[in-house]
Motif scaffolding. Structure first.
Motif, short mmCIF file in Angstrom:
data_model
loop_
_atom_site.label_atom_id
_atom_site.label_comp_id
_atom_site.label_asym_id
_atom_site.label_seq_id
_atom_site.Cartn_x
_atom_site.Cartn_y
_atom_site.Cartn_z
N UNK A 234 0.93 -1.18 -0.01
CA UNK A 234 -0.01 0.00 0.08
C UNK A 234 0.87 1.23 0.00
N UNK A 235 1.84 1.30 0.72
CA UNK A 235 3.02 2.44 0.76
C UNK A 235 3.70 2.55 -0.53
N UNK A 236 3.76 1.51 -1.01
CA UNK A 236 4.63 1.39 -2.34
C UNK A 236 3.73 2.17 -3.65
N UNK B 49 -2.49 7.14 3.60
CA UNK B 49 -2.92 7.90 4.58
C UNK B 49 -4.29 8.34 4.62
N UNK B 50 -4.93 7.86 3.38
CA UNK B 50 -6.49 8.05 3.38
C UNK B 50 -7.07 6.94 4.33
N UNK B 51 -6.46 5.67 3.94
CA UNK B 51 -6.87 4.48 4.63
C UNK B 51 -6.89 4.64 6.22
N UNK B 52 -5.54 5.08 6.42
CA UNK B 52 -5.38 5.34 8.01
C UNK B 52 -6.34 6.46 8.46
N UNK C 279 -10.73 14.91 1.57
CA UNK C 279 -9.64 14.56 1.13
C UNK C 279 -9.65 14.20 -0.11
N UNK C 280 -10.62 13.26 -0.75
CA UNK C 280 -10.61 12.99 -2.30
C UNK C 280 -10.63 13.95 -3.16
N UNK C 281 -11.11 15.15 -2.53
CA UNK C 281 -11.34 16.33 -3.40
C UNK C 281 -9.98 16.98 -3.99
#
Length: 259
Positions: A125-127, A134-137, A186-188
């Motif tokens: 996920x990080x890669x 960060x959105x998932x967290x 965030x998605x904006x």
């Protein structure tokens, strides 16, 4: 509450630089977390962390965490090879040990796989995308926060009374709504998919999956009669307590192959 906040701040100060750097330090961190989580589960089962089954399963989750670096040795199917090695090793060890039952082997392999897949998926996920990670967290954090605040204020309808009496339907909806609001903002600025609506719906699904992961951890603790999985993190419990929502989310992300 102060102890809980202090632990969270210290953890963030330690983890964020490693997460930002990525690469082998992140893989090592994920491997350590997987081993610690597995150790908590083994202790629930009254299995010594220094026993042969504990050592074998710990090596397996470490291999899973570093699976991307082991393809040269085990090939592309390194994850399945690792799980198969663990199964064969535990069965071999159990041959002359009638007190080490098949059901114990099954539960150890299950938890080792669950943790190993989750934490190696975090590396992927990080890669894949730092902003998506960060959105998932953030979604998981917002879900937990919203569920706690709303549930405490207006929660009446029990969500899963047999495993977690304090969780309510109102709290679950509140957590989902707060996570949806955070995701929408965030998605904006950081789009995920081409479709904004699809991205938002996907994150709402992540919120729901995270809450299910929380309930799964509660079920495990209820089965073994413990309040917390461990006491490594003051105010938070153990690794399994702190990462309960994220573990299931990461396993689902692995299943759908988004990364």
């Amino acid at each position: 509450m102060f102890k809980r906040i202090l632990t969270a701040v210290i953890a963030l100060l330690l983890f964020i630089p490693i997460i930002l750097y990525g690469s082998w330090p992140l893989e090592l961190l994920m491997g350590v977390l997987a081993v610690l989580g597995l150790s908590e589960f083994l202790q629930m089962k009254k299995i010594s962390v220094f026993s042969v089954p504990a050592v074998l399963s710990s090596l397996a989750v470490l291999m899973l965490a570093f699976s991307s670096r082991l393809t040269g040795i085990f090939g592309e199917n390194v994850m399945m090879t690792t799980i198969s090695l663990l199964i064969v090793s535990l069965f071999t060890y159990s041959v002359n040990k009638l007190d080490f039952k098949v059901t114990q082997i099954g539960s150890i392999v299950l938890m080792a796989t669950y943790l190993g897949v989750a934490f190696t998926t975090f590396v992927s996920l990080r890669a894949y995308s730092l902003t998506f990670m960060f959105l998932v967290l953030l979604v998981i954090w917002a879900t937990d926060t919203g569920a706690y605040l709303i549930g405490k204020q207006i929660g009446k309808t029990k969500l899963a009374p047999n495993v977690s009496p304090n969780k309510t339907v109102e709290g679950a909806l509140g957590g989902t709504l707060l996570s949806a609001g955070v995701s929408a903002l965030y998605l904006y600025f950081f789009p995920l998919f081409t479709s904004y609506l699809l991205s938002l719906l996907f994150m709402i699904m992540i919120s729901a999956i995270g809450q299910l992961g929380d309930l799964i951890e509660s079920k495990i603790k209820r089965e073994y009669g413990v309040k917390d999985s461990g006491n490594l993190l003051p105010g938070h419990g153990g690794i399994l307590d702190r990462f309960d929502s994220l573990l299931l989310v990461l396993n689902v992300l692995f299943i759908i192959g988004l990364l």
